[in-house]
Enzyme design. Structure first.
Site, PDB file in Angstrom:
ATOM      1  N   TYR A 299       0.838  -1.197   0.000  1.00 56.18           N
ATOM      2  CA  TYR A 299       0.000   0.000   0.000  1.00 56.18           C
ATOM      3  C   TYR A 299       0.873   1.246   0.000  1.00 56.18           C
ATOM      4  CZ  TYR A 299      -4.330   2.588   0.879  1.00 56.18           C
ATOM      5  OH  TYR A 299      -5.422   3.422   0.777  1.00 56.18           O
ATOM      6  N   TYR A 349      -5.583   5.399  -7.489  1.00 58.72           N
ATOM      7  CA  TYR A 349      -5.848   5.295  -6.051  1.00 58.72           C
ATOM      8  C   TYR A 349      -7.271   4.802  -5.862  1.00 58.72           C
ATOM      9  CZ  TYR A 349      -6.712   6.735  -1.219  1.00 58.72           C
ATOM     10  OH  TYR A 349      -7.042   6.760   0.114  1.00 58.72           O
TER      11      TYR A 349
END
Length: 396
Positions: A299, A349
């Site tokens: 991440y 994203y």
């Protein structure tokens, strides 16, 4: 410790689907969600009417029943939302895997869809948020008086501490950004397709919050991503090549706040202990260690936390990530290719859900930046918040 090894290998991701990733979708968030789920069903070779469970994020504006209505799903045996923004990614897969493994549902779809660029922009922070008396609202009273009002400012505190303790420079962050953008440059689905950067580009990009520059920060994206989870046995008979869920876990740690856990002991202020907990659970559940991972989808809403994750998962020692990411080690052809889709810095994203899809592609052998001989892919979720992760493997 609770033993969740019974989950290992029982379920698999049978389908992945996404919309295009853009800066102005021109569609409602509900339409994005429905299109992503429908695409995942097509990938798995099933009808949406076969779905009997839906899991999403508390931050998603698309209720499970609304998605079900639009897709003609007749009944739901499971509907659930997971909290903490990007930390929920692997958590949605955990909910789905538990439901399928225990017979609560047969086919569960996890989804995330939003207009995060053309609509509400998370990067704007909480500077104009109304005061409130809820626990989450009141926690900001400890940080906003000091100008800490955006995600970038909260992460900058952790990043500055990391640099101070280990004597690293911001070039370490730059190596992460360069690798992501190099991979995105080969990915036609990525916003930064054909647009790699150099370390000099990173170092000369404008400051956002010291020590973070523009190229340390993820994108703002409009789009949707969906993941179909079912039993491994059934997945083998479906259209898509299954990616077996070897392990999946969530984790939270003491004195946990949402992106502002600034009150922990000093030795916990240069790491992500909740991710360390997830790492231990994933390795134990799958019966593997860091040496068994061929590629990792980490991440990357901000580059510094990629360094911390490399350390928490044991790919390198404490304080050694700055050296680990140099000389192309996290690029294709390196020791541990990271974020082969381009990550949230390079592709899009989507609160990490697009990273789970890339993990599936690596197992299938269909990634645009394919790593040879993949047996295990690590995928992690949001950092700085209660988090989650999973390990994927090929079907036997």
């Amino acid at each position: 410790m609770t033993d969740t090894r019974f989950l290992s290998g029982k379920t698999a991701i049978a389908g992945i689907g996404a919309t295009d990733f853009s800066k102005d979708s021109g569609r409602s968030e509900l339409m994005l969600a429905v299109q992503a789920v429908d695409a995942a069903c097509q990938d798995a070779g099933i009808s949406p009417t076969e779905i009997d469970g839906l899991v999403t994020f508390t931050m998603d504006t698309n209720p499970e029943i609304a998605v079900a209505r639009e897709l003609g799903i007749p009944e739901l045996n499971l509907f659930s939302k997971v909290h903490y923004g990007g930390g929920a990614g692997g958590g949605t897969i955990l909910q789905a895997a538990m439901a399928v493994a225990t017979g609560v549902a047969d086919v569960v779809c996890c989804y995330r869809a939003f207009n995060e660029r053309s609509g509400r922009r998370f990067g704007a922070g909480v500077h104009d948020a109304p005061a409130g008396s809820s626990t989450e609202q009141s926690q900001y009273a400890w940080t906003t008086p000091f100008g800490l009002v955006t995600p970038a400012s909260w992460v900058a505190m952790f990043a500055q501490r990391y640099l101070h303790v280990y004597g690293a420079s911001t070039e370490a962050f730059g190596h992460v950004a360069v690798a992501d953008r190099k991979h995105a440059a080969n990915n036609p689905a990525a916003h930064f397709y054909n647009r790699p950067i150099t370390l000099d580009d990173h170092q000369s990009s404008r400051w956002i919050v010291d020590p973070l520059r523009l190229l340390d920060c993820c994108q703002e994206t409009d789009g949707g991503q969906a993941i179909i989870v079912t039993s491994t046995e059934r997945a083998r008979d479906l259209k898509g090549t299954p990616a077996v869920i070897a392990s999946v876990a969530q984790g939270s740690w003491r004195d946990q706040f949402s992106m502002t856990s600034f009150y922990r002991p000093d030795d916990e202020m240069v790491g992500i202990p909740e991710m360390g907990l997830v790492a231990r659970r994933l390795y134990e559940q799958a019966g593997i260690g860091p040496g068994d991972i061929q590629t990792a989808i980490l991440y990357d809403h901000f580059t510094p936390f990629v360094l911390c994750q490399l350390e928490e998962f044991g790919f390198c020692g404490r304080g050694e990530a700055a050296d680990f990411v140099k000389d192309g080690n996290i690029e294709i052809g390196g020791g541990l290719p990271v974020n082969t889709h381009g990550g949230q810095l390079g592709e899009a994203y989507l609160h990490g859900m697009n990273g789970i899809a890339e993990g599936v592609r690596q197992i299938r052998g269909t990634s645009v930046n394919q790593v040879p001989g993949v047996e295990h892919v690590l995928v992690t979720s949001g950092t700085g918040v209660p988090t989650s992760g999973l390990v994927l493997a090929p079907a036997a």
